[in-house]
Design a protein around this motif. Structure first.
Motif, PDB file in Angstrom:
ATOM      1  N   PRO A   3     -23.943  23.252  32.066  1.00 20.37           N
ATOM      2  CA  PRO A   3     -25.087  22.666  32.792  1.00 20.37           C
ATOM      3  C   PRO A   3     -25.307  23.375  34.138  1.00 20.37           C
ATOM      4  CG  PRO A   3     -23.757  20.942  31.845  1.00 20.37           C
ATOM      5  CD  PRO A   3     -23.001  22.218  31.633  1.00 20.37           C
ATOM      6  N   LEU A   4     -24.229  23.749  34.809  1.00 16.93           N
ATOM      7  CA  LEU A   4     -24.358  24.471  36.078  1.00 16.93           C
ATOM      8  C   LEU A   4     -24.980  25.854  35.849  1.00 16.93           C
ATOM      9  CD1 LEU A   4     -23.770  24.778  39.109  1.00 16.93           C
ATOM     10  CD2 LEU A   4     -21.468  25.564  38.525  1.00 16.93           C
ATOM     11  N   LEU A   5     -24.501  26.517  34.771  1.00 19.00           N
ATOM     12  CA  LEU A   5     -25.051  27.843  34.436  1.00 19.00           C
ATOM     13  C   LEU A   5     -26.519  27.737  34.083  1.00 19.00           C
ATOM     14  CD1 LEU A   5     -22.135  29.306  32.260  1.00 19.00           C
ATOM     15  CD2 LEU A   5     -22.783  29.999  34.560  1.00 19.00           C
ATOM     16  N   ALA A   6     -26.871  26.660  33.369  1.00 18.49           N
ATOM     17  CA  ALA A   6     -28.274  26.461  32.991  1.00 18.49           C
ATOM     18  C   ALA A   6     -29.127  26.291  34.234  1.00 18.49           C
ATOM     19  CB  ALA A   6     -28.400  25.239  32.088  1.00 18.49           C
ATOM     20  N   TRP A   7     -28.591  25.554  35.215  1.00 19.78           N
ATOM     21  CA  TRP A   7     -29.333  25.360  36.455  1.00 19.78           C
ATOM     22  C   TRP A   7     -29.545  26.699  37.168  1.00 19.78           C
ATOM     23  CZ3 TRP A   7     -27.824  26.112  41.612  1.00 19.78           C
ATOM     24  CH2 TRP A   7     -28.732  25.618  42.587  1.00 19.78           C
ATOM     25  N   ILE A   9     -30.961  22.420  26.089  1.00 19.89           N
ATOM     26  CA  ILE A   9     -30.277  22.810  24.833  1.00 19.89           C
ATOM     27  C   ILE A   9     -29.034  23.632  25.157  1.00 19.89           C
ATOM     28  CG2 ILE A   9     -30.491  24.272  22.796  1.00 19.89           C
ATOM     29  CD1 ILE A   9     -32.857  22.917  22.130  1.00 19.89           C
ATOM     30  N   TYR A  10     -29.166  24.549  26.090  1.00 23.35           N
ATOM     31  CA  TYR A  10     -28.045  25.408  26.487  1.00 23.35           C
ATOM     32  C   TYR A  10     -26.889  24.557  27.032  1.00 23.35           C
ATOM     33  CZ  TYR A  10     -25.771  29.356  28.891  1.00 23.35           C
ATOM     34  OH  TYR A  10     -24.889  30.304  29.328  1.00 23.35           O
ATOM     35  N   SER A  11     -27.232  23.562  27.864  1.00 24.92           N
ATOM     36  CA  SER A  11     -26.200  22.688  28.455  1.00 24.92           C
ATOM     37  C   SER A  11     -25.498  21.872  27.379  1.00 24.92           C
ATOM     38  CB  SER A  11     -26.833  21.721  29.462  1.00 24.92           C
ATOM     39  OG  SER A  11     -27.506  22.440  30.469  1.00 24.92           O
ATOM     40  N   VAL A  12     -26.294  21.292  26.477  1.00 22.70           N
ATOM     41  CA  VAL A  12     -25.712  20.453  25.412  1.00 22.70           C
ATOM     42  C   VAL A  12     -24.793  21.303  24.520  1.00 22.70           C
ATOM     43  CG1 VAL A  12     -26.269  19.173  23.307  1.00 22.70           C
ATOM     44  CG2 VAL A  12     -27.550  18.733  25.405  1.00 22.70           C
ATOM     45  N   ILE A  60     -10.692  27.776  27.251  1.00 26.13           N
ATOM     46  CA  ILE A  60     -12.053  28.218  27.574  1.00 26.13           C
ATOM     47  C   ILE A  60     -13.048  27.067  27.432  1.00 26.13           C
ATOM     48  CG2 ILE A  60     -12.767  28.988  25.259  1.00 26.13           C
ATOM     49  CD1 ILE A  60     -13.781  31.563  26.851  1.00 26.13           C
ATOM     50  N   GLY A  61     -12.602  25.992  26.792  1.00 22.61           N
ATOM     51  CA  GLY A  61     -13.450  24.800  26.692  1.00 22.61           C
ATOM     52  C   GLY A  61     -13.901  24.299  28.063  1.00 22.61           C
ATOM     53  N   TYR A  62     -13.053  24.517  29.087  1.00 20.83           N
ATOM     54  CA  TYR A  62     -13.458  24.076  30.433  1.00 20.83           C
ATOM     55  C   TYR A  62     -14.715  24.818  30.885  1.00 20.83           C
ATOM     56  CZ  TYR A  62      -8.998  21.647  30.807  1.00 20.83           C
ATOM     57  OH  TYR A  62      -7.941  20.803  30.600  1.00 20.83           O
ATOM     58  N   MET A  63     -14.838  26.079  30.413  1.00 18.13           N
ATOM     59  CA  MET A  63     -16.049  26.863  30.731  1.00 18.13           C
ATOM     60  C   MET A  63     -17.272  26.209  30.125  1.00 18.13           C
ATOM     61  SD  MET A  63     -16.266  29.646  32.498  1.00 18.13           S
ATOM     62  CE  MET A  63     -17.756  30.298  31.787  1.00 18.13           C
ATOM     63  N   LEU A  68     -19.381  22.329  22.570  1.00 20.14           N
ATOM     64  CA  LEU A  68     -18.330  23.314  22.256  1.00 20.14           C
ATOM     65  C   LEU A  68     -17.119  23.144  23.161  1.00 20.14           C
ATOM     66  CD1 LEU A  68     -19.940  26.772  21.511  1.00 20.14           C
ATOM     67  CD2 LEU A  68     -19.089  25.053  19.952  1.00 20.14           C
ATOM     68  N   GLY A  69     -17.392  22.880  24.442  1.00 20.58           N
ATOM     69  CA  GLY A  69     -16.295  22.699  25.390  1.00 20.58           C
ATOM     70  C   GLY A  69     -15.410  21.523  25.007  1.00 20.58           C
ATOM     71  N   LEU A  70     -16.044  20.406  24.650  1.00 22.39           N
ATOM     72  CA  LEU A  70     -15.266  19.208  24.275  1.00 22.39           C
ATOM     73  C   LEU A  70     -14.470  19.468  23.007  1.00 22.39           C
ATOM     74  CD1 LEU A  70     -17.841  16.363  25.055  1.00 22.39           C
ATOM     75  CD2 LEU A  70     -15.706  16.875  26.266  1.00 22.39           C
ATOM     76  N   PHE A  71     -15.095  20.165  22.051  1.00 28.19           N
ATOM     77  CA  PHE A  71     -14.353  20.491  20.823  1.00 28.19           C
ATOM     78  C   PHE A  71     -13.135  21.365  21.145  1.00 28.19           C
ATOM     79  CE2 PHE A  71     -13.293  21.267  16.530  1.00 28.19           C
ATOM     80  CZ  PHE A  71     -12.822  22.572  16.501  1.00 28.19           C
ATOM     81  N   ASP A  72     -13.336  22.393  21.970  1.00 29.64           N
ATOM     82  CA  ASP A  72     -12.234  23.308  22.290  1.00 29.64           C
ATOM     83  C   ASP A  72     -11.067  22.551  22.932  1.00 29.64           C
ATOM     84  OD1 ASP A  72     -14.032  26.398  23.180  1.00 29.64           O
ATOM     85  OD2 ASP A  72     -13.481  25.500  21.266  1.00 29.64           O
TER      86      ASP A  72
END
Lengths: 163, 190
Positions: free
Chosen positions: B58-62, B77-80, B50-53, B85-89
């Motif tokens: 950033p796309l969702l934020a846009w 903030i939402y994108s960051v 799910i980290g790929y999500m 979280l994605g990178l950690f996952d």
């Protein structure tokens, strides 16, 4: 790269040859939250995943013991609701030749259930007549630490009151 | 008193039930060849795909910006949050998969298993705290727009879910810490 049919055949041959090793280790770690079938299946999957990488640097029995013990111990660790009050009725595919031996085996199983996961590993390897060096290789402990721990485990088990 | 050396000879004399195990071996191997089963390690690692999500945040934020026009600050903030979280996952997925239980020692296997639990709990707690921050900002902006229902629903759900989830994580974390400390005692005895 091995042909899949060859790999399958060789893997099944290996499993059949060492099934008693895997079964005995899994039986030691069976608990209300870890049944024999789950532990056995998990061990076989781990062996399959490591089969191509096994180059014979260690004895095959050492490799199998290590996989079985690590699988059972980490299963217990991740499903950590297991209690020490194990039932003697947990079904396991072990049979003894005489009923008196089965009773001693159940007593032993109940004693072992009171040990920590690492202690169970050490005592299982000792029961299967592994040398201190082999036990050290599999567990990652030093030779002297294995000797000390085994001595303490035997004392602990000897002092346990009868069931 | 129990004579362990006597028990040892009886342990060696015990036999396994051949027929049922041979059948089981054949069935399991067939399923492995067909890739129809996975071990717990693989299943756990898959959860973190799910980290790929998260990398898509950033796309969702846009998209959010296009639809309801929150502040640019909130979108950043939402994108960051999503990227971290994605990178950690994805890192954690790799960490879980890399332990080969057929080659590492039992001590290392125990250590790896305990670390998996500890990192899971840290990540869960950190993501809950970060999520609360992001949601607080979101609800603040919703309040500016007068959307009170959204705010109250979110606050109540967040508090209840946060308490339950955090308690469970703390308990799991305590167990894993205890196991790691036992392992360290073993190393000190060496």
């Amino acid at each position: 790269m091995q042909n899949n049919n060859d790999k399958e055949r060789q893997f099944i041959e290996m499993l059949d040859q060492y099934k008693s090793v895997i079964a005995k280790v899994c039986c030691i770690y069976v608990s209300p939250n870890a049944d024999f079938d789950d532990l056995y299946q998990e061990t076989v999957i781990n062996l399959w995943n490591g089969f191509d990488k096994f180059r014979g640097e260690a004895k095959i029995s050492t490799w199998i013991y290590r996989a079985a013990i690590n699988t059972c111990i980490t299963w217990i660790r991740r499903n950590k609701k297991h209690s020490n009050n194990e039932t003697l009725d947990t079904e396991m595919p072990l049979i003894a030749e005489e009923s008196s031996k089965l009773i001693d085996y159940r007593r032993l199983k109940t004693l072992i259930s009171r040990l920590s996961p690492l202690e169970k590993a050490i005592v299982t390897l000792w029961l299967d007549e592994k040398s201190y060096d082999e036990i050290a290789t599999i567990t990652g402990l030093s030779h002297s630490n294995v000797a000390v721990k085994l001595h303490r485990i035997k004392e602990k088990m000897s002092k346990m009151t009868d069931l | 008193m129990i004579d362990l050396d006597e028990i040892k000879s009886e342990w060696l004399a015990l036999k396994v039930e051949n027929a049922s195990l041979q059948q089981k071996n054949k069935e399991l191997t067939r399923r492995l060849v067909d890739a129809r089963i996975a071990n717990n390690q693989q299943k756990l690692a898959k959860n973190y795909r799910i980290g790929y999500m998260g990398l898509c945040f950033p796309l969702l934020a846009w998209l959010l910006y296009q639809l309801i026009h929150p502040s640019v600050y909130l979108c950043i903030i939402y994108s960051v949050y999503g990227i971290i979280l994605g990178l950690f996952d994805l890192w954690f997925m790799d960490f879980i998969k890399k332990a080969d239980y057929t080659t590492i020692s039992t001590i290392n296997a125990l250590e790896h298993a305990s670390k998996v639990v500890i990192y899971q709990n840290w990540a869960t707690i950190a993501s809950i705290i970060a999520c609360i921050g992001v949601l607080a900002l979101f609800f603040y902006e919703m309040a500016q727009l007068g959307a009170d229902n959204i705010i109250w629903g979110g606050v109540i759900g967040g508090v209840i879910g946060g308490i339950i989830g955090t308690r469970k994580c703390i308990d799991n974390h305590r167990l894993a810490r205890r196991m790691l400390s036992e392992l360290r005692n073993i190393e000190e005895e060496e």
